[in-house]
Scaffold this motif. Structure first.
Motif, PDB file in Angstrom:
ATOM      1  N   ASP A  21     -13.711  34.775 -38.120  1.00  0.00           N
ATOM      2  CA  ASP A  21     -12.639  35.698 -37.788  1.00  0.00           C
ATOM      3  C   ASP A  21     -12.909  37.092 -38.353  1.00  0.00           C
ATOM      4  O   ASP A  21     -13.043  37.270 -39.566  1.00  0.00           O
ATOM      5  N   GLY A  22     -12.987  38.084 -37.445  1.00  0.00           N
ATOM      6  CA  GLY A  22     -13.164  39.466 -37.879  1.00  0.00           C
ATOM      7  C   GLY A  22     -14.525  39.799 -38.471  1.00  0.00           C
ATOM      8  O   GLY A  22     -14.696  40.844 -39.083  1.00  0.00           O
ATOM      9  N   ARG A  23     -15.491  38.919 -38.266  1.00  0.00           N
ATOM     10  CA  ARG A  23     -16.812  39.118 -38.872  1.00  0.00           C
ATOM     11  C   ARG A  23     -17.902  38.955 -37.813  1.00  0.00           C
ATOM     12  O   ARG A  23     -17.813  38.085 -36.943  1.00  0.00           O
ATOM     13  N   SER A  24     -18.920  39.781 -37.897  1.00  0.00           N
ATOM     14  CA  SER A  24     -20.043  39.643 -36.976  1.00  0.00           C
ATOM     15  C   SER A  24     -21.258  40.363 -37.535  1.00  0.00           C
ATOM     16  O   SER A  24     -21.165  41.149 -38.477  1.00  0.00           O
TER      17      SER A  24
ATOM     18  N   THR B 260     -14.740  47.042 -45.694  1.00  0.00           N
ATOM     19  CA  THR B 260     -15.482  45.798 -45.462  1.00  0.00           C
ATOM     20  C   THR B 260     -15.711  45.054 -46.775  1.00  0.00           C
ATOM     21  O   THR B 260     -16.736  44.383 -46.962  1.00  0.00           O
TER      22      THR B 260
ATOM     23  N   ARG C 224     -18.992  47.073 -34.316  1.00  0.00           N
ATOM     24  CA  ARG C 224     -18.724  47.587 -32.961  1.00  0.00           C
ATOM     25  C   ARG C 224     -18.963  49.092 -32.889  1.00  0.00           C
ATOM     26  O   ARG C 224     -19.478  49.600 -31.880  1.00  0.00           O
TER      27      ARG C 224
ATOM     28  N   ARG D 280     -14.509  41.387 -42.968  1.00  0.00           N
ATOM     29  CA  ARG D 280     -13.977  42.153 -41.824  1.00  0.00           C
ATOM     30  C   ARG D 280     -14.979  43.199 -41.305  1.00  0.00           C
ATOM     31  O   ARG D 280     -14.625  44.336 -41.043  1.00  0.00           O
ATOM     32  N   GLU D 281     -16.229  42.788 -41.136  1.00  0.00           N
ATOM     33  CA  GLU D 281     -17.270  43.742 -40.745  1.00  0.00           C
ATOM     34  C   GLU D 281     -17.302  44.043 -39.242  1.00  0.00           C
ATOM     35  O   GLU D 281     -17.979  44.989 -38.813  1.00  0.00           O
ATOM     36  N   ALA D 282     -16.605  43.246 -38.425  1.00  0.00           N
ATOM     37  CA  ALA D 282     -16.778  43.327 -36.966  1.00  0.00           C
ATOM     38  C   ALA D 282     -16.464  44.713 -36.407  1.00  0.00           C
ATOM     39  O   ALA D 282     -17.169  45.201 -35.518  1.00  0.00           O
ATOM     40  N   GLU D 283     -15.426  45.364 -36.912  1.00  0.00           N
ATOM     41  CA  GLU D 283     -15.060  46.676 -36.376  1.00  0.00           C
ATOM     42  C   GLU D 283     -16.156  47.700 -36.657  1.00  0.00           C
ATOM     43  O   GLU D 283     -16.507  48.518 -35.790  1.00  0.00           O
TER      44      GLU D 283
ATOM     45  N   ASN E 244     -15.909  42.353 -49.343  1.00  0.00           N
ATOM     46  CA  ASN E 244     -16.207  40.934 -49.142  1.00  0.00           C
ATOM     47  C   ASN E 244     -16.004  40.172 -50.443  1.00  0.00           C
ATOM     48  O   ASN E 244     -16.695  40.479 -51.418  1.00  0.00           O
TER      49      ASN E 244
ATOM     50  N   ASP F  29     -21.165  44.762 -45.468  1.00  0.00           N
ATOM     51  CA  ASP F  29     -20.127  44.328 -46.395  1.00  0.00           C
ATOM     52  C   ASP F  29     -20.344  44.991 -47.755  1.00  0.00           C
ATOM     53  O   ASP F  29     -21.444  45.447 -48.078  1.00  0.00           O
TER      54      ASP F  29
END
Length: 374
Positions: free
Chosen positions: A52-55, A20, A32, A26-29, A22, A77
């Motif tokens: 994209d790919g972040r949440s 992740t 989840r 790309r933190e979304a995975e 930064n 991140d």
């Protein structure tokens, strides 16, 4: 993620295994994976996307009308790896000599794992528990802003920020106000400077006016606000009059000095020819250490981790700069298992003993919680 993921060591290793860094984040995975674990234990999980790919993740359990939840926050991140070689692969989460090695172990996936495990193992207190797990903290609390702007945060009565403190109870940190300064000029040949307007000289004269500036009152624990001229860039070549110059300032503020006042003070000194644009604007955070809830957390920290009880302030900023005001200036404690001296370093690691201590301190805090708004 089976039951073993409720173990703080395994969960820390699992989170570190997600790259992740930064940017890009790309933190979304990883979010989840946390949501799957928490929802399986009865938490209500809300994904708050940020591109994209972040949440970000808001996870709550046991919320009660008329009462306030105990809040925990941390980010997933990490900063980039740097140029130096690592002793262990930075996302392998290698367990060696009683420590987990890897990027994000200290800052701050170990802290997030500890409060998730505490929240899973302890029954929900009156008012419940709210976990605010963010993306994009390292670039200026971007995820925390997205979560606040999205609305729908529950009533939270007090907040624990699991940033690295070696499990010492730290009641606040300085604020950060980063400013980009720019000066415009008119270019000309370097042999005929009278035909141009030198933006670098304009900036140099303006910056000289900042020397010795009084930034306002000192704080009994944090000390004085500070100012650092971090960068300055101008000109294209030696034989041209530069028509543009840019500089950046890093101001660190203390409670009692508003960022609007600081910016106005800087602007007045620099004069009308310098444009100012904020890059980061995160206010200081401070709760009186004598506050009963703060004192109780400090006592748990001392009893469980042997940590000092003399109040101190963190040198870094945290997502509390966004969340604490948004939640109504609630009591806020920074306390986490990581070592602040290892944050952002090559060969970052976290001690397994510190992870277990942090989980115990957080569990004690949950057990104490009575649902009041502090």
């Amino acid at each position: 993620m089976g039951d073993m993921m409720m173990d703080v060591v395994e969960l820390t290793r699992r989170l570190v295994s997600f790259d992740t860094v930064n940017p890009p984040g790309r933190e979304a995975e990883a979010m989840r994976a946390c949501a799957k674990l928490l929802s399986g234990a009865g938490f209500t999980c809300r994904d708050i996307p940020m591109g994209d790919g972040r949440s970000n993740l808001l996870a709550t359990r046991g919320l009660t009308d008329g009462k306030a939840a105990l809040g925990f926050t941390g980010h997933l991140d990490t900063v980039p790896l740097g140029a130096r070689d690592w002793r262990f692969p930075p996302h392998a989460a290698t367990l060696s000599d009683g420590c987990i090695h890897g990027r994000g172990t200290t800052d701050m996936k170990g802290g997030v794992a500890a409060f998730i495990c505490a929240s899973l193992s302890a029954p929900p207190p009156p008012g419940g528990i709210a976990l605010l797990i963010t993306a994009g903290e390292e670039t200026g609390s971007d995820g925390a802003r997205v979560m606040v702007d999205a609305g729908g945060l529950p009533t939270i009565g007090a907040l624990i920020v699991a940033e690295p403190t070696l499990n010492r109870a730290v009641p606040g940190h300085k604020g950060a106000l980063w400013l980009r300064l720019s000066a415009q000029g008119v270019t000309a040949h370097g042999s005929m400077p009278e035909r141009g307007v030198n933006a670098v000289m304009c900036m140099a004269h303006a910056l000289a006016a900042l020397d010795g500036i009084d930034l306002g009152a000192t704080h009994p624990v944090m000390g004085a606000p500070t100012l650092n001229l971090g960068t300055i860039h101008g000109g294209l070549n030696t034989n041209s009059v530069p028509d543009f110059c840019e500089a950046t300032l890093d101001l660190r503020s203390v409670p009692g000095v508003s960022h609007a006042d600081l910016r106005a003070m800087i602007s007045a000194r620099l004069g009308p020819d310098i444009e100012i644009e904020p890059l980061i604007d995160l206010p200081a955070v401070w709760t009186d250490p004598a506050h009963p809830w703060m004192a109780a957390i400090t006592a748990h920290s001392a009893a469980i981790a042997g940590a000092e009880t003399v109040p101190s302030a963190a040198s870094y900023f945290t997502d509390a700069s966004i969340f604490t005001p948004a939640l109504g200036e609630v009591a806020t404690m920074i306390l986490g298992p990581g070592d602040p001296g290892l944050a952002h370093q090559t060969d970052e690691y976290v001690s397994v003993d510190r992870l277990n201590e942090a989980q115990s301190i957080y569990t004690a805090a949950i057990s104490d919680w009575n649902g009041s708004h502090l």
